[in-house]
Every structure is written in structure tokens, then in C-alpha cells.
Design an enzyme around this catalytic site. Structure first.
Site, PDB file in Angstrom:
ATOM      1  N   GLU A  22       0.848  -1.400   0.049  1.00  0.00           N
ATOM      2  CA  GLU A  22      -0.199  -0.053  -0.072  1.00  0.00           C
ATOM      3  C   GLU A  22       0.686   1.223   0.048  1.00  0.00           C
ATOM      4  O   GLU A  22       1.342   1.695   1.091  1.00  0.00           O
ATOM      5  CB  GLU A  22      -0.914   0.148   1.333  1.00  0.00           C
ATOM      6  CG  GLU A  22      -1.859   1.323   1.209  1.00  0.00           C
ATOM      7  CD  GLU A  22      -2.667   1.261   2.486  1.00  0.00           C
ATOM      8  OE1 GLU A  22      -2.628   0.483   3.375  1.00  0.00           O
ATOM      9  OE2 GLU A  22      -3.518   2.221   2.483  1.00  0.00           O
ATOM     10  N   LYS A  66      -2.502  -1.977  -2.904  1.00  0.00           N
ATOM     11  CA  LYS A  66      -3.540  -1.314  -2.478  1.00  0.00           C
ATOM     12  C   LYS A  66      -3.222   0.050  -2.546  1.00  0.00           C
ATOM     13  O   LYS A  66      -2.607   0.966  -1.897  1.00  0.00           O
ATOM     14  CB  LYS A  66      -3.776  -1.523  -0.896  1.00  0.00           C
ATOM     15  CG  LYS A  66      -4.733  -0.772  -0.291  1.00  0.00           C
ATOM     16  CD  LYS A  66      -5.250  -1.048   0.970  1.00  0.00           C
ATOM     17  CE  LYS A  66      -5.912  -0.256   1.795  1.00  0.00           C
ATOM     18  NZ  LYS A  66      -6.764  -0.842   2.982  1.00  0.00           N
ATOM     19  N   GLY A  94      -9.457   6.433   1.630  1.00  0.00           N
ATOM     20  CA  GLY A  94      -8.552   7.760   1.610  1.00  0.00           C
ATOM     21  C   GLY A  94      -9.284   9.104   2.153  1.00  0.00           C
ATOM     22  O   GLY A  94      -8.558  10.058   2.057  1.00  0.00           O
ATOM     23  N   SER A 152     -10.704  -1.905  -0.550  1.00  0.00           N
ATOM     24  CA  SER A 152     -10.115  -2.368   0.740  1.00  0.00           C
ATOM     25  C   SER A 152     -10.231  -1.224   1.527  1.00  0.00           C
ATOM     26  O   SER A 152      -9.392  -0.667   1.817  1.00  0.00           O
ATOM     27  CB  SER A 152      -8.601  -2.627   0.591  1.00  0.00           C
ATOM     28  OG  SER A 152      -7.989  -2.971   1.762  1.00  0.00           O
TER      29      SER A 152
HETATM   30  P1  13P Z   1      -9.354   4.104   4.336  1.00  0.00           P
HETATM   31  O1  13P Z   1     -10.295   3.310   3.455  1.00  0.00           O
HETATM   32  O2  13P Z   1     -10.136   4.469   5.575  1.00  0.00           O
HETATM   33  O3  13P Z   1      -8.392   5.077   3.657  1.00  0.00           O
HETATM   34  O4  13P Z   1      -8.446   2.996   4.764  1.00  0.00           O
HETATM   35  C1  13P Z   1      -7.811   1.995   4.372  1.00  0.00           C
HETATM   36  C2  13P Z   1      -6.477   1.534   4.687  1.00  0.00           C
HETATM   37  O5  13P Z   1      -6.376   0.573   5.285  1.00  0.00           O
HETATM   38  C3  13P Z   1      -5.590   2.660   5.238  1.00  0.00           C
HETATM   39  O6  13P Z   1      -4.265   2.102   5.322  1.00  0.00           O
END
Ligand code: 13P
Length: 341
Positions: free
Chosen positions: A177, A222, A264, A291
Site C-alpha cells: 500500500e 492497495k 482515503g 479495501s
Molecule cells: P481508508 O479506506 O479509510 O483510507 O483506510 C484504508 C486503509 O487501510 C488505510 O491504510
């Protein structure tokens, strides 16, 4: 369940399903609980997450895996059943956040490096024993007129690649990610600037994954969507979808089985609409899914409000969002379905 990395990754990216990011660290879950005026105790965190994982319809039909925080992976439900067993019984795969958070990067004011590589091999072995079959590590890149620097991009890409190789050695699928944040400061960047930075970041990440000998077929990406900063104009759903897909096609090898977006800071419905637009009418080499943390949980969190009499209402809210995002993962969501709820 098959234990090959490729099969685990394929199951995580199963058509019409996505991942529930419920891996808020102690600090982040406290912020979420503060917003609904609920005390952040271990028991309340357990009750909240148990409510999510016992949402049978959502979990069975729309959730392929759940990202957990260390505490949750070890926690038992009120009746003594390990939460991991509840997740597994629904057919979803338990996963674990293994990074130690983003810390200031030396000599790079305003930028961070994600820590947690030291001792990671041993921690992964323990997480595997506890039932985790995938992991998550988040690198954070902020946009301003002068950021990100190439130093921060490369340091974070390198850490992600070292993490991913260690995961695979342990039989665990890495979620990689690299988040280019939309809600940083000043947050007024354009969608085209986000495109440029996301492209640069993803190129660096895949170069490092290659150098680290990471098996791409056993890896899930991600990423952020290509989107305006939180304080800038808002591009249309179609523009976000087109530019995100263009950026991913330019940078992500077709061997990656699944791309699961973070939300996000987008609203629930924006995150769903963008995902559905990307899947509708595009011929793509990877599964594109969700995710989401906030965009899957916000409605559930406020419907629950920390009260046991609201568990059914919280589960209904979560089930609705999971269903909408499951439809978006195959390009079949429409705004009218929101009103039908
Ligand atoms: P958000 O969808 O709230 O951005 O969180 C996803 C996530 O796992 C961030 O690391």
C-alpha cells in the site's frame, strides 16, 4: 483453504468481493470512537469489531478478507470464540497490519518513512500461527508544490519491497500500500498532479518489488485512486475512473491478481461510484476491488453509537455498504440502489 500464495491472493481478489480494512491502530480507532462519543476501551473495540465480523450476510457474500490490528487478531468474542474463527467461519481470510506506522524521514521535512522491518520475520511467523494469511504495510506520500521528494518515494518503495519479500517467505500474501494522500496539507492539488505523483510512486514500487524478487502473482496492490486533493475542485466520477485506470495500466504488471483501493477520505458513496465506474465497461487485466476502512465503516459506526441495542442497526448499515461495494466491484452499482436500501 489452499495455502499457496497465488491461491490466497486470488481468493482475496474474488469477483464481487473486497477487503474490510478494520486494522485501525489504537490511536486511529480512538479518533473514530471519539467522533461517536464512545470510550475507547478494549471491550468496546472488541464489541464493535465483533459486530462487524458477525454480520453474516455482508461477510459471506461481499467480504473476501479482513485486515486486523494486532490486538484484534488475539481477541475473543464475548462468548469466548476467537474473532479470527468468526471471520474464517464466514469464508473470509484473516489478515494483519504489520507496519509500525509512518515516522518522520530524516533530512526530509514534511515526509515520512514507514517503520517496522526489524524483527518482522519473527512477527510474521507468529501471525501465521495465529491464522493470518495476508498482511498490510502502508507507505505514505504527501503532495505539495515541492513534495514528494524522490528520496521519500524510494525509501518507502524499498521498505514495501523488503516487507513483501519477508511476507512471502512466511507464506503470507503482502498487500502493498503506497498511499498518495488526498487529505494532506495543503490538499489543494489537482487530479493531474495526483496522476503524475501516483505514476512516479507506482513505478518506483514495482522496480523495488522486482529487485527484491517478490512474486507478483502472490501480491495485492492497495493504491489510492487518482483524484483531486481534498481542498481542490472535484473531478467527475468518469474523470477519476478514466485517469485512475490509465495510471494503473501504465504502471501495474498484468500478473498482479488484484488491486484493492483504499478510500482515503472519500465519502462512502463517492468511493463506491468511482469503483463501479472503473469496472463498468473496461477490459482490465486485474480484478479491481475495495479495501476500504472509513468508506465501509462510517455508517455502521454512527448507527451503532456504542450501544448494544443498536448492534442490529449497525450490522444493517455495514451490510448495505458492503453490498453496494460488492456490486461496484463488478461495475453493477447505480445510485438508485442506495435509495432502495
Ligand atoms: P481508508 O479506506 O479509510 O483510507 O483506510 C484504508 C486503509 O487501510 C488505510 O491504510
Amino acid at each position: 483453504m489452499s495455502e499457496r500464495l497465488e491461491d490466497i491472493a486470488a481468493a482475496m481478489a474474488a469477483s464481487g468481493k473486497g477487503l474490510l480494512a478494520a486494522d485501525e491502530s489504537s490511536g486511529t480507532i480512538k479518533k473514530r470512537f471519539d467522533s461517536i462519543h464512545v470510550e475507547c476501551t478494549e471491550e468496546n473495540r472488541r464489541d464493535y469489531r465483533e459486530m462487524l465480523f458477525r454480520s453474516n450476510e455482508a461477510m459471506r457474500n461481499h467480504i473476501s478478507g479482513v485486515i486486523l490490528f494486532d490486538e484484534t487478531l488475539r481477541q475473543k468474542a464475548a462468548d469466548g470464540t476467537p474473532l479470527v474463527d468468526i471471520i474464517r467461519a464466514s469464508g473470509a481470510i484473516p489478515g494483519i497490519k504489520v507496519d509500525g506506522g509512518a515516522k518522520p524521514l530524516a533530512a526530509h521535512p514534511g515526509e515520512t518513512i514507514t517503520e517496522g522491518l526489524d524483527g518482522l520475520r519473527e512477527r510474521l511467523a507468529e501471525y501465521y500461527r495465529l491464522g493470518a494469511r495476508f498482511a498490510k504495510w502502508r507507505g505514505v506520500l504527501s503532495i505539495s508544490s515541492s513534495l514528494p521528494t524522490s528520496g521519500a518515494v524510494h525509501a518507502n518503495a524499498h521498505a514495501l519491497a523488503r516487507y513483501a519479500a519477508l511476507c512471502q517467505e512466511a507464506g503470507i500474501v503482502p498487500i502493498v500500500e503506497p498511499e498518495v494522500v488526498m487529505d494532506g496539507k495543503p490538499g489543494d492539488h489537482s487530479i493531474d498532479r495526483c496522476f503524475e505523483v501516483t505514476e512516479q510512486v507506482l513505478r518506483a514500487v514495482f522496480a523495488e518489488l522486482y529487485a527484491a524478487r517478490v512474486n507478483l502473482e502472490g501480491t495485492i496492490l492497495k493504491p489510492n485512486m487518482v483524484i483531486d486533493g481534498k481542498n481542490a475542485r472535484k473531478a467527475s466520477v468518469e474523470e477519476v475512473a478514466e485517469k485512475t485506470i490509465r495510471c494503473l495500466k501504465a504502471t501495474v504488471p498484468a500478473l498482479i491478481p488484484g488491486i484493492a483501493f483504499l478510500s482515503g477520505g472519500q465519502s462512502d458513496e463517492e468511493a463506491t461510484a468511482h469503483l463501479s465506474a472503473m469496472n463498468a465497461g473496461h477490459d482490465l487485466p486485474w480484478q479491481l476491488t475495495f479495501s476500504y476502512g472509513r468508506a465501509l465503516q462510517a455508517a455502521c459506526l454512527s448507527a451503532w453509537g456504542g450501544k448494544s441495542e443498536n448492534v442490529a442497526a449497525g450490522q444493517r448499515a455495514f451490510t448495505h455498504r458492503a453490498k453496494m461495494n460488492g456490486l461496484a466491484a463488478t461495475g453493477n452499482w447505480t445510485p438508485a440502489l442506495e435509495k432502495a436500501a
